[in-house]
Design a protein around this motif. Structure first.
Motif, short mmCIF file in Angstrom:
data_model
loop_
_atom_site.label_atom_id
_atom_site.label_comp_id
_atom_site.label_asym_id
_atom_site.label_seq_id
_atom_site.Cartn_x
_atom_site.Cartn_y
_atom_site.Cartn_z
N LEU A 129 0.85 -1.19 0.00
CA LEU A 129 0.00 0.00 0.00
C LEU A 129 0.88 1.24 0.00
N THR A 130 0.47 2.25 -0.73
CA THR A 130 1.18 3.52 -0.67
C THR A 130 0.22 4.66 -0.96
N THR A 131 0.52 5.81 -0.40
CA THR A 131 -0.30 6.99 -0.60
C THR A 131 0.57 8.22 -0.47
N TYR A 132 0.04 9.33 -0.91
CA TYR A 132 0.69 10.62 -0.69
C TYR A 132 0.16 11.17 0.62
N ALA A 133 1.04 11.37 1.58
CA ALA A 133 0.61 11.76 2.92
C ALA A 133 0.53 13.27 3.10
N GLY A 134 0.93 14.04 2.11
CA GLY A 134 0.85 15.49 2.22
C GLY A 134 -0.48 16.00 1.71
N GLY A 135 -0.68 17.30 1.89
CA GLY A 135 -1.85 17.93 1.32
C GLY A 135 -3.09 17.88 2.17
N ALA A 175 6.99 4.93 -6.58
CA ALA A 175 7.51 4.06 -5.52
C ALA A 175 6.90 2.67 -5.62
N ALA A 176 5.60 2.60 -5.90
CA ALA A 176 4.94 1.31 -6.03
C ALA A 176 5.47 0.51 -7.21
N LEU A 177 5.70 1.19 -8.33
CA LEU A 177 6.21 0.51 -9.52
C LEU A 177 7.60 -0.08 -9.26
N TYR A 178 8.44 0.70 -8.61
CA TYR A 178 9.79 0.21 -8.31
C TYR A 178 9.73 -0.93 -7.29
N GLU A 225 3.80 -6.64 2.83
CA GLU A 225 5.21 -6.87 2.53
C GLU A 225 5.94 -5.55 2.30
N TRP A 226 5.19 -4.54 1.85
CA TRP A 226 5.80 -3.24 1.53
C TRP A 226 4.76 -2.14 1.68
N PHE A 227 5.19 -0.99 2.19
CA PHE A 227 4.28 0.15 2.29
C PHE A 227 5.10 1.43 2.31
N SER A 228 4.45 2.54 1.96
CA SER A 228 5.14 3.82 1.93
C SER A 228 4.12 4.94 1.98
N GLU A 229 4.40 5.97 2.78
CA GLU A 229 3.61 7.19 2.78
C GLU A 229 4.53 8.31 2.31
N THR A 230 4.32 8.74 1.07
CA THR A 230 5.18 9.74 0.45
C THR A 230 4.73 11.14 0.85
N VAL A 242 -2.10 1.98 -4.91
CA VAL A 242 -1.78 3.40 -4.72
C VAL A 242 -3.11 4.13 -4.57
N TYR A 243 -3.25 4.91 -3.50
CA TYR A 243 -4.52 5.62 -3.31
C TYR A 243 -4.26 7.06 -2.88
N ARG A 244 -5.28 7.88 -3.10
CA ARG A 244 -5.23 9.29 -2.72
C ARG A 244 -6.63 9.69 -2.28
N ALA A 245 -6.76 10.23 -1.08
CA ALA A 245 -8.07 10.60 -0.55
C ALA A 245 -8.07 12.05 -0.12
#
Length: 395
Positions: free
Chosen positions: A52-58, A105-108, A88-93, A120-123
């Motif tokens: 899972l990954t998301t953009y944590a800013g904004g 990041a998810a693609l890599y 197995e993998w996660f990131s908050e950019t 990849v999600y954005r809320a």
């Protein structure tokens, strides 16, 4: 490394929640809806998802506290809400372009074998009285101490200085901007997902109330509540899934020098992050501009598509006004169709996620009334000001 990465990963599913203004749901509930929709669209089960990954800013809401699950949707929240046992993998950019940084990041991650299927999600949740991009600081530090006390502290003001300089340098006029805005309104009528659906004339555009020169109300994207998501995996896994894979042939993220929101941070006030992202994408894409099927140009403000077209070298800088205006008037019949879903100006502010979802639908042949003929390649240009990115896609 660039050639090794080309077409080795793919977007295999996309989804979105309900989108609107002042919805009775928080960011968490909407993110869950979007993720579930994307996973189902890919033909997968939630138990298949291991990243899972998301953009944590904004999510900045002034002095108000950020409530997880309401004001934002962190990965900690999403694991429980989605019923995922472990990742197995996660990131908050936090830095970079809001849509493309976490997607990259998810693609890599899947390319490196860190995960099999990453969402990849954005809320966005925007309750009444809270505005994204409006500064409510009680203290000013660094460069801000010379700006905020004098009332210079939001994106509209930063954009005004930069955009006026760009338009002066390239000859872009308010009428050129209007052609693009009218194009977005026409395309929005063909898109069931857009929030703003109304006909617009050039006179209505030119007489719209200004926020700051050169931006009127109609030159700005629409802040909304909602969420969007996509699933990525390797090309080998993608070929056995529900829909035709959309392969990633190249990606480039960039921050300009002195990456600040301040108007004097960009050389000549016109070299934004898009300049550094755009000039390298053709080395990574694996196809040329002559083979380009469409380009989705980020339009948080209506000037951004013109900036992106110059930095992607689609035309000469002094010709960009006429280039975008002509492509806008021709729509599907343009040599290179642009921003086919109505853009952020009509679909709403999702910081490029909507542009990526539209590109997936186009390349899979699922864009309904907006569908382009025989399209096999596309470019998505995301972001503005200091942090930008470009992704090249192929069917």
């Amino acid at each position: 490394m660039v050639e090794e990465f080309r077409n080795k990963t793919a977007i295999v599913g996309v989804g979105m929640s309900q989108i609107g203004r002042s919805l009775p749901y928080g960011a968490g509930a909407m993110a869950v809806d979007a993720v579930r929709a994307a996973v189902e669209d890919a033909g997968l089960k939630m138990s298949d998802i291991d990243g899972l990954t998301t953009y944590a800013g904004g999510y900045e809401l002034g002095h108000q506290a950020e409530r997880d699950g309401m004001d934002k949707a962190s990965i900690d929240y999403m694991i429980g809400a989605l019923g995922i046992d472990s990742l197995e993998w996660f990131s908050e950019t936090k830095g970079g372009g809001p849509a493309l940084a976490p997607l990259s990041a998810a693609l890599y991650a899947v390319y490196a074998g860190q995960a099999k299927y990453v969402v990849v999600y954005r809320a966005f949740y925007r309750p009444k009285g809270r505005q994204f991009g409006i500064r409510k600081d009680q203290e000013a530090h660094g460069v801000d101490q010379f700006l905020l006390p004098y009332g210079y502290g939001n994106m509209l003001q930063f954009g005004s200085a930069m955009f006026n300089r760009f338009m002066y340098s390239t000859g872009v006029t308010k009428e050129h901007l209007g052609e693009y805005v009218l194009h977005c309104h026409r395309q929005a009528l063909l898109n069931e997902h857009t929030y703003l659906k109304n006909e617009l004339s050039m006179d209505e555009y030119l007489n719209a109330p200004y926020y700051v020169d050169p931006l009127s109300k109609l030159d700005c994207d629409i802040p909304l509540d909602g969420a969007m998501a996509m699933v990525v995996t390797t090309a080998d896994r993608a070929k056995d899934l529900k829909h035709k894979p959309v392969y990633v042939s190249g990606v480039k993220n960039a921050l300009g020098p002195n990456a600040s929101w301040s108007f004097f941070s960009a050389p000549e006030h016109t070299q934004f992050g898009s300049y550094y992202a755009g000039k390298d994408i053709w080395k990574r894409a694996g196809f040329t501009k002559n083979e380009l099927g469409f380009v989705q140009l980020y339009d948080g403000f209506s000037v951004f598509p013109f900036i992106w077209a110059t930095h992607l070298e689609l035309c000469k800088p002094t010709e960009v006004g006429d280039y975008i205006a002509e492509a806008s008037r021709k729509g599907k019949e343009a040599e290179i169709p642009i921003t086919t879903m109505g853009g952020a100006l009509c679909e709403g502010r999702f910081h490029g996620m909507g542009h990526i979802l539209e590109s997936v639908w186009q390349l899979q042949g699922r864009a309904e009334q907006r569908q382009l003929s025989n399209v096999e390649t596309g470019i998505v240009a995301v972001g503005g000001f200091n942090s930008c990115g470009v992704i090249a896609l192929q069917s």
